[in-house]
Scaffold this active site. Structure first.
Site, PDB file in Angstrom:
ATOM      1  N   ASP A 150      72.755 -75.466  12.937  1.00 41.92           N
ATOM      2  CA  ASP A 150      72.725 -74.543  11.813  1.00 41.92           C
ATOM      3  C   ASP A 150      74.156 -74.039  11.611  1.00 41.92           C
ATOM      4  O   ASP A 150      74.985 -74.124  12.523  1.00 41.92           O
ATOM      5  CB  ASP A 150      71.771 -73.391  12.156  1.00 41.92           C
ATOM      6  CG  ASP A 150      71.864 -72.257  11.160  1.00 41.92           C
ATOM      7  OD1 ASP A 150      71.692 -72.523   9.958  1.00 41.92           O
ATOM      8  OD2 ASP A 150      72.115 -71.114  11.582  1.00 41.92           O
TER       9      ASP A 150
ATOM     10  N   LYS B  51      63.824 -78.049   8.189  1.00 41.61           N
ATOM     11  CA  LYS B  51      64.917 -78.741   8.884  1.00 41.61           C
ATOM     12  C   LYS B  51      64.409 -79.854   9.807  1.00 41.61           C
ATOM     13  O   LYS B  51      65.027 -80.920   9.891  1.00 41.61           O
ATOM     14  CB  LYS B  51      65.767 -77.734   9.663  1.00 41.61           C
ATOM     15  CG  LYS B  51      66.546 -76.772   8.775  1.00 41.61           C
ATOM     16  CD  LYS B  51      67.437 -75.847   9.605  1.00 41.61           C
ATOM     17  CE  LYS B  51      68.149 -74.836   8.740  1.00 41.61           C
ATOM     18  NZ  LYS B  51      69.078 -73.996   9.510  1.00 41.61           N
TER      19      LYS B  51
END
Length: 266
Positions: free
Chosen positions: A9, A193
């Site tokens: 991230d 994700k």
């Protein structure tokens, strides 16, 4: 331990509080990752065009799970694009109109869109995360793009309550997830994700237990649960910390790069 994919991230994780990272250290580790055949993946709620600007010169070698998984690009080639149909877009915008403290950006493949009547402070906030951001008279007018995410902003202290209210109001049309700092993304059900990582795994033949993932917020949960090795920053949200195998140094202490160095044995 065999790691074949490292997924990070960005905000609150790979990037420090100055929205940057130790570029010299990363470049050294990246060359070693390349030598070992380890794929480096940027997995973020942010826009692809913004994310690739952080990696000048190598952006076309990297893979991006952008927009919380709705737009996946690997080595400059589109791998996956999600889409929310226009009827749902209109329904969601109608529901959001009742949230008077909120501000909305509508995210698409070609650009993100913001209503002309939004305050300048929110437009400036949006430009940090969306390098392609177009002002439009109304978000209801956006037609000629593939739309796949809503990016909302609320006062930080309201986010917990707002998430509950959004869940109740939206049903399963779109899923609200916290992305930190008062930001809430509305994403396509099942498109997150981890789904983006799976698309890349199919390309490369990488197994779940060969992935190391790093995150700090609610929109990282699926990815952290999916990866064999999962790491949450010490500055991460308490609900996210319980999902990880290990809590590491914060984003301001080079936590990700120190752990990558350990993982690849440099």
């Amino acid at each position: 331990m065999t790691i074949k994919m490292i997924a990070v991230d960005m905000d609150g994780t790979f990037l420090n509080s100055q929205q940057d990272y130790d570029r010299e250290k990363f470049n050294e580790l990246y060359q070693e990752m390349k030598r070992q055949g380890v794929r480096f993946v940027i997995a973020s709620g942010n826009q692809y065009y913004q994310l690739k600007s952080f990696f000048p010169g190598i952006e076309d070698e990297l893979s991006f799970v952008a927009e919380n998984g709705a737009f996946v690009v690997s080595e400059g080639k589109e791998v996956f694009t999600g889409e929310i149909n226009h009827n749902v877009i209109h329904e969601v915008l109608t529901i959001l109109a009742d949230f008077d403290q909120g501000h909305t950006i509508l995210c698409g493949k070609n650009s993100a869109y913001i209503a002309e009547n939004e305050p300048a402070s929110f437009v400036d906030h949006g430009k940090k995360y969306y390098h392609r951001l177009k002002k439009v008279p109304s978000l209801l007018d956006v037609q000629d793009d593939t739309l796949f995410k809503f990016a909302l902003s609320f006062p930080v202290e309201q986010v917990t309550d707002v998430l509950k209210q959004l869940h109740a109001a939206l049903g399963d049309k779109v899923i609200p997830v916290s992305s930190g700092h008062g930001d809430v993304d509305l994403i396509i059900p099942g498109i997150h994700k981890a789904h983006g990582l799976m698309k890349l795994q199919e390309l490369w033949g990488v197994k779940n237990h060969e992935i190391a993932a790093f995150g700090d917020s609610g929109n990282d949960l699926e990815m952290l649960k999916h990866a064999g090795y999962s790491y949450v920053m010490s500055n991460g949200h308490p609900t996210v910390k319980v999902a990880a195998k290990e809590i590491i140094l914060s984003n301001d202490e080079n936590g990700v790069l120190i752990k990558i160095e350990e993982l690849i044995g440099k």
